[in-house]
Motif scaffolding. Structure first.
Motif, short mmCIF file in Angstrom:
data_model
loop_
_atom_site.label_atom_id
_atom_site.label_comp_id
_atom_site.label_asym_id
_atom_site.label_seq_id
_atom_site.Cartn_x
_atom_site.Cartn_y
_atom_site.Cartn_z
N SER A 197 0.63 -1.21 0.01
CA SER A 197 0.12 -0.08 -0.10
C SER A 197 0.76 1.21 -0.07
O SER A 197 0.32 2.37 -0.78
CB SER A 197 -0.96 -0.19 1.11
OG SER A 197 -1.67 -1.03 1.08
N ALA A 214 2.41 1.61 -3.60
CA ALA A 214 1.28 1.97 -4.45
C ALA A 214 0.87 3.72 -4.24
O ALA A 214 0.86 4.26 -5.29
CB ALA A 214 0.15 1.25 -4.28
N ARG A 215 0.90 4.11 -3.12
CA ARG A 215 0.61 5.25 -2.90
C ARG A 215 1.88 6.44 -3.31
O ARG A 215 1.40 7.47 -4.04
CB ARG A 215 0.50 5.76 -1.47
CG ARG A 215 -1.06 5.34 -0.62
CD ARG A 215 -1.04 6.13 0.64
NE ARG A 215 0.03 5.69 1.61
CZ ARG A 215 -0.12 4.69 2.54
NH1 ARG A 215 -1.26 3.88 2.35
NH2 ARG A 215 0.78 4.02 3.33
N ALA A 235 1.27 6.07 -7.42
CA ALA A 235 0.24 7.01 -8.04
C ALA A 235 0.27 8.02 -8.11
O ALA A 235 -0.19 8.89 -8.91
CB ALA A 235 -0.86 6.45 -7.17
N SER A 270 -2.19 -0.77 -10.90
CA SER A 270 -2.92 -1.94 -10.41
C SER A 270 -2.61 -2.68 -9.61
O SER A 270 -1.24 -3.21 -9.72
CB SER A 270 -4.10 -2.64 -11.47
OG SER A 270 -4.66 -1.67 -12.23
N GLN A 271 -3.04 -3.43 -8.43
CA GLN A 271 -2.72 -4.57 -7.74
C GLN A 271 -3.22 -5.85 -8.32
O GLN A 271 -4.62 -5.70 -8.82
CB GLN A 271 -3.12 -4.57 -6.25
CG GLN A 271 -2.68 -5.59 -5.45
CD GLN A 271 -3.37 -5.92 -4.20
OE1 GLN A 271 -4.23 -4.84 -3.58
NE2 GLN A 271 -2.99 -6.77 -3.20
N GLY A 298 -7.05 -4.89 -7.45
CA GLY A 298 -7.44 -3.46 -7.05
C GLY A 298 -6.94 -2.55 -8.12
O GLY A 298 -5.80 -2.17 -8.15
N MET A 354 -5.92 1.16 -9.08
CA MET A 354 -5.41 2.43 -8.08
C MET A 354 -5.37 3.60 -9.26
O MET A 354 -5.67 4.78 -8.54
CB MET A 354 -4.13 2.14 -7.49
CG MET A 354 -4.43 1.03 -6.72
SD MET A 354 -2.74 0.34 -6.03
CE MET A 354 -3.17 -0.90 -4.94
N LYS A 355 -5.10 3.40 -10.51
CA LYS A 355 -4.91 4.60 -11.26
C LYS A 355 -4.94 4.06 -12.73
O LYS A 355 -4.62 3.11 -13.16
CB LYS A 355 -3.56 4.98 -11.49
CG LYS A 355 -3.31 6.45 -11.76
CD LYS A 355 -1.89 6.90 -11.45
CE LYS A 355 -1.53 8.30 -12.15
NZ LYS A 355 -0.06 8.75 -11.71
N LEU A 377 -6.66 8.79 -10.43
CA LEU A 377 -6.88 8.11 -9.21
C LEU A 377 -8.07 7.50 -9.03
O LEU A 377 -9.06 8.06 -9.00
CB LEU A 377 -6.28 8.88 -7.96
CG LEU A 377 -4.86 9.51 -8.34
CD1 LEU A 377 -4.46 10.70 -7.24
CD2 LEU A 377 -3.92 8.83 -8.63
N ASP A 426 -10.58 4.78 -6.17
CA ASP A 426 -10.59 4.24 -4.94
C ASP A 426 -10.82 2.80 -5.20
O ASP A 426 -10.66 2.11 -6.11
CB ASP A 426 -11.87 4.72 -4.21
CG ASP A 426 -13.33 4.55 -4.82
OD1 ASP A 426 -13.10 3.39 -5.71
OD2 ASP A 426 -14.13 5.07 -4.47
N GLU A 427 -10.93 1.96 -3.98
CA GLU A 427 -10.79 0.50 -4.13
C GLU A 427 -11.90 0.06 -4.75
O GLU A 427 -11.86 -1.17 -5.23
CB GLU A 427 -10.80 -0.11 -2.67
CG GLU A 427 -12.08 0.29 -1.82
CD GLU A 427 -12.14 -0.22 -0.27
OE1 GLU A 427 -12.80 -0.01 0.17
OE2 GLU A 427 -10.94 -0.68 -0.12
#
Length: 340
Positions: A75, A78-79, A82, A91-92, A307, A309-310, A315, A317-318
């Motif tokens: 996490s 990823a932040r 992003a 993406s996850q 998930g 993410m972008k 951006l 959300d989940e």
């Protein structure tokens, strides 16, 4: 009606509300209000991104990058990624990597410095694998919900010029670069708004934007939050095709409705494919249909998006709804935010 509006904007992302209203049999004010409601909810949005022709003219480089993260650090990593203006998508995913990135850079040297230097040294990153893109056979600006009739599409495209083979790629000016960055955040920004953001005259901005689209250096696209599209599951496939058959196979694949991205890659695989499907079961059925459509394609690896993410700089959300944007700027020297 919302699906019809989104489809209309997928066909013609920057067309006037009056033209969209004529296609949907609604007045322009009603159409604009419905769109505002969708965007405020993060359910749909319009972005712009550099088109494949830009890389073909030697002014850009695209790569698909796999990132392995240390336990418990996904996490956090990823932040940070992003927020990077060169990461167009993030993406996850399942399988033998934690994160999958679409990375744009001004050239191969800049991309290499970022992936082997900034990215590899980022705390929490354990390994990085880069797949360089060759030809992009299809990308997501062509993906449609298909909520409109042929007659409605014809209304939207009545004044649209044919593809301009006579409009060659050209070197981007500083204003062109600023405009692409501004449009990546709001693909429907007016010429006046763009002029204010880019410190230019509105008439000059209009000429530059039209020239970018005419030369196919810029693609606008309307996205919809994946849960609202009836295609909520993202699948990424890597494969190998005999080199002499690659172009033919790619043409067959890009005709499949589920396909969002199809690109040649220069790595242990030579084809990269992204599709949206209806369910995990449908992911397997899609691969069966893919084998029927392209028997020469040998799928070597696959991943499911756990998930998003972008997407195209925006951006998520989940649940896949838009919550913001990071302006794209591939011509600047790539860097990881927060690092010297």
């Amino acid at each position: 009606m919302d699906q019809a509006l989104v489809h209309a904007l997928q066909v013609a992302p920057r067309v006037s509300w009056a033209r969209i209203g004529a296609a949907l049999d609604l007045d322009a004010v009603t159409v604009a209000r419905r769109w505002q409601r969708l965007t405020e909810a993060g359910a749909a949005w319009i972005s712009c991104h550099p088109a494949p022709a830009l890389a073909g003219s030697g002014q850009g480089c695209l790569a698909f990058v796999e990132v392995d993260c240390a336990p418990g650090r996904l996490s956090e990593v990823a932040r940070v990624l992003a927020a990077a203006p060169h990461v167009a998508a993030l993406s996850q995913v399942s399988g033998d990597r934690d994160l999958l990135l679409n990375v744009m850079a001004r050239d191969l040297a800049s991309l290499t410095r970022w992936t082997t230097g900034e990215l590899a040294a980022l705390e929490g990153v354990r390994a990085v694998r880069t797949h360089l893109a060759g030809r992009v056979h299809a990308e997501a600006s062509r993906w449609r919900l298909r909520a409109l009739s042929r007659e409605q599409v014809a209304v939207l495209t009545a004044d649209e010029p044919a593809r301009r083979t006579a409009a060659p790629a050209f070197p981007l000016t500083a204003l062109d670069q600023r405009l692409i960055t501004a449009l990546s955040v709001d693909g429907r920004a007016t010429y006046r708004a763009l002029a204010e953001r880019c410190d230019a005259n509105p008439d000059t901005v209009r000429r530059h934007v039209r020239r970018l689209f005419a030369a196919d250096l810029l693609n606008a696209r309307c996205e919809v939050a994946r849960p609202l599209s009836d295609w909520p599951v993202g699948v990424t496939l890597w494969g190998r095709v005999p080199a002499a058959r690659l172009q033919e196979v790619a043409q067959r694949i890009t005709g499949m409705r589920e396909v969002r991205l199809c690109a040649s890659v220069i790595s242990r695989h030579n084809l990269h494919l992204v599709a949206w499907v209806r369910s995990l079961d449908d992911a397997q059925r899609f691969e069966i249909r893919l084998a029927e459509q392209a028997p020469d394609l040998h799928v070597t690896d696959r991943a499911v998006t756990l998930g998003p993410m972008k997407l195209s700089g925006h951006l998520l959300d989940e649940d896949g709804y838009r919550i913001g944007a990071t302006p794209l700027a591939l011509w600047e020297e790539a860097a990881v935010p927060g690092r010297a």
